[in-house]
Design a protein around this motif. Structure first.
Motif, PDB file in Angstrom:
ATOM      1  N   ASP A 193       0.852  -1.212   0.000  1.00 19.79           N
ATOM      2  CA  ASP A 193       0.000   0.000   0.000  1.00 19.79           C
ATOM      3  C   ASP A 193       0.882   1.255   0.000  1.00 19.79           C
ATOM      4  OD1 ASP A 193      -2.326   1.598   0.194  1.00 19.79           O
ATOM      5  OD2 ASP A 193      -2.260   1.555   2.388  1.00 19.79           O
ATOM      6  N   HIS A 197       1.079   4.224  -2.749  1.00 21.21           N
ATOM      7  CA  HIS A 197       0.940   5.660  -2.446  1.00 21.21           C
ATOM      8  C   HIS A 197       2.030   6.470  -3.134  1.00 21.21           C
ATOM      9  CE1 HIS A 197      -1.260   4.562   1.526  1.00 21.21           C
ATOM     10  NE2 HIS A 197      -2.066   4.548   0.486  1.00 21.21           N
ATOM     11  N   HIS A 261      -6.067   2.492  -6.303  1.00 16.90           N
ATOM     12  CA  HIS A 261      -6.861   2.695  -5.086  1.00 16.90           C
ATOM     13  C   HIS A 261      -8.363   2.654  -5.357  1.00 16.90           C
ATOM     14  CE1 HIS A 261      -3.384   3.560  -2.609  1.00 16.90           C
ATOM     15  NE2 HIS A 261      -4.191   3.586  -1.567  1.00 16.90           N
ATOM     16  N   HIS A 275      -7.396  -3.205   3.026  1.00 16.57           N
ATOM     17  CA  HIS A 275      -6.987  -2.183   2.053  1.00 16.57           C
ATOM     18  C   HIS A 275      -5.648  -2.496   1.378  1.00 16.57           C
ATOM     19  CE1 HIS A 275      -6.588   1.845   0.385  1.00 16.57           C
ATOM     20  NE2 HIS A 275      -5.367   1.888   0.884  1.00 16.57           N
ATOM     21  N   ASN A 279      -4.990  -3.364  -2.654  1.00 22.54           N
ATOM     22  CA  ASN A 279      -4.077  -2.573  -3.485  1.00 22.54           C
ATOM     23  C   ASN A 279      -3.010  -3.450  -4.128  1.00 22.54           C
ATOM     24  OD1 ASN A 279      -4.112   0.518  -3.616  1.00 22.54           O
ATOM     25  ND2 ASN A 279      -4.801   0.090  -1.544  1.00 22.54           N
TER      26      ASN A 279
HETATM   27 FE   LIG Z   1      -3.772   3.255   0.469  1.00 23.84          FE
END
Ligand SMILES: [Fe+2]
Length: 383
Positions: A193, A197, A261, A275, A279
């Motif tokens: 994740d 980002h 996302h 989450h 991803n």
């Molecule tokens: Fe995230």
């Protein structure tokens, strides 16, 4: 043109948690605090240790440990009630992205009223929340420095993104030691994740040089550190991951995320997929689909990760990124879409619609409509 602002006071380093009370005092937090966390951290004794430390330093903490993965509106409203009952002055949110996001939403609701959907859907203007101190226990979310909180809408299970400069926590205390006991799978999923980002924060529409500067540093840290953190769990790798996650948060926290996302949050809505895992599953197929529109940007990512050299052409470097990521994700044990519990092609229309409705869709380097999202899901499922 771009704007950039960050007002989070960051304390980073091994043992930073021991100085939490001093940082709270220095940043003007009041004595009565709501400690927002999850049952796992209570079981591990982490929440209690922090509560004791606060009590010994003259604070009056009350524990609210009801946050679950993909936190919904109900838990935020329960947290708001706990905040008001305790007559709290501020929130200390300890945990992964779920606890940090819930803590940010609770601080907003406690001071400004309403429900999360009121803000996310524009029915209520944002105003100053109670002050929030974010203490991340996973290296991935970056929520400790971002201006957003993702909350699941009651009833529909849609992801609501609350996003406003007032949601950026005034204080982040980042202690790599708190991530030491994360199991390998959680380390892997949350770590990917963080990489997403950095990639999306630097390559989305609206990316700017300050975000890219943070992202470049984040990519250089996360790519070598995550396999070491997962397989060996050594403290230096844990430290690099928490720092990489923080820097990635600083990157996307002033730009946006994009279609990885949007799809991940759709999976989270329908299947409650954590989450980071969602991803990780959608990363490669989405980048493949975007590539014809983002070769130059992905070549930049490849160079920041050490997968290509300056003199390599953009097409070759973008290919090196996709090849390198495939090996990297396999080594981390990331599953494919078809292996995710619940995932099936008959849900693709609904998933594609949910992804398309995500507020970050316009930020993707390739223009995306519902059919595009369906195509990515099919690509992922066939892999
Ligand atoms: Fe995230």
């Amino acid at each position: 043109m771009f704007t950039y602002s960050i007002q989070t006071h960051i304390a980073f380093g091994d043992g930073a948690t021991h100085h939490l009370p001093e940082h709270l005092v220095a940043q003007g937090f009041g004595r009565r605090l709501l400690l927002v966390t999850d049952p796992g951290l209570v079981q591990a004794g982490v929440a209690e240790r922090i509560a004791d430390l606060l009590t010994r330093s003259g604070f009056v903490p009350r524990m609210f440990a009801e946050v679950r993965p993909n936190p919904d509106e109900a838990v935020c409203l329960a947290g708001r009630d706990a905040f008001l009952e305790h007559r709290a002055d501020g929130v200390v949110a300890v945990g992964g992205g779920s606890s940090l996001d819930a803590g940010k939403a609770i601080a907003l609701l406690a001071r400004q009223g309403g429900t999360p959907s009121d803000y996310a859907l524009g029915r209520r203007p944002y105003g100053p929340p109670a002050p929030v101190c974010a203490v991340p226990t996973t290296a991935g979310t970056g929520s400790e420095v971002t201006r957003s909180a993702v909350i699941t809408e009651q009833g529909t299970h849609r992801k609501l993104t609350l996003k406003h400069e007032v949601l950026r926590p005034p204080l982040a205390v980042c202690d790599p030691a708190l991530t030491a006991s994360l199991p390998p799978s959680v380390t892997a999923h949350t770590g990917v994740d963080a990489l997403v980002h950095a990639i999306e924060g630097a390559t989305c529409k609206g990316a700017h040089p300050i975000a890219r500067a943070y992202a470049r540093e984040a990519l250089g840290l996360i790519y070598p550190a995550l396999p070491r953190a997962v397989h060996a769990g050594d403290p230096a790798a844990r430290r690099d991951m928490l720092l990489g996650s923080l820097l990635a948060g600083l990157a996307f926290g002033s730009t946006d995320v994009a279609s990885v996302h949007c799809l991940a949050e759709a999976l989270g809505s329908l299947y409650d997929t954590p989450h980071g895992l969602a991803n990780a599953v959608m990363l490669l197929p989405t980048l493949r689909y975007n590539r014809p529109y983002a070769a130059e940007a992905y070549a930049w990512v490849a160079r920041a990760m050490g997968l290509a050299r300056e003199e390599d052409g953009d097409e070759g470097a973008a290919e090196a990124l996709l090849e390198g990521l495939r090996t990297w994700l396999d080594d981390l044990g990331i599953p494919k879409l078809r292996d995710l519990p619940g995932a099936k092609p008959s849900d693709f229309d609904q998933l594609a619609t949910l992804a398309y409705e995500n507020t970050s869709t316009p930020s993707n380097p390739r223009p995306m409509d519902v059919r595009d999202y369906r195509a990515v899901l099919e690509l992922a499922y066939a892999d």
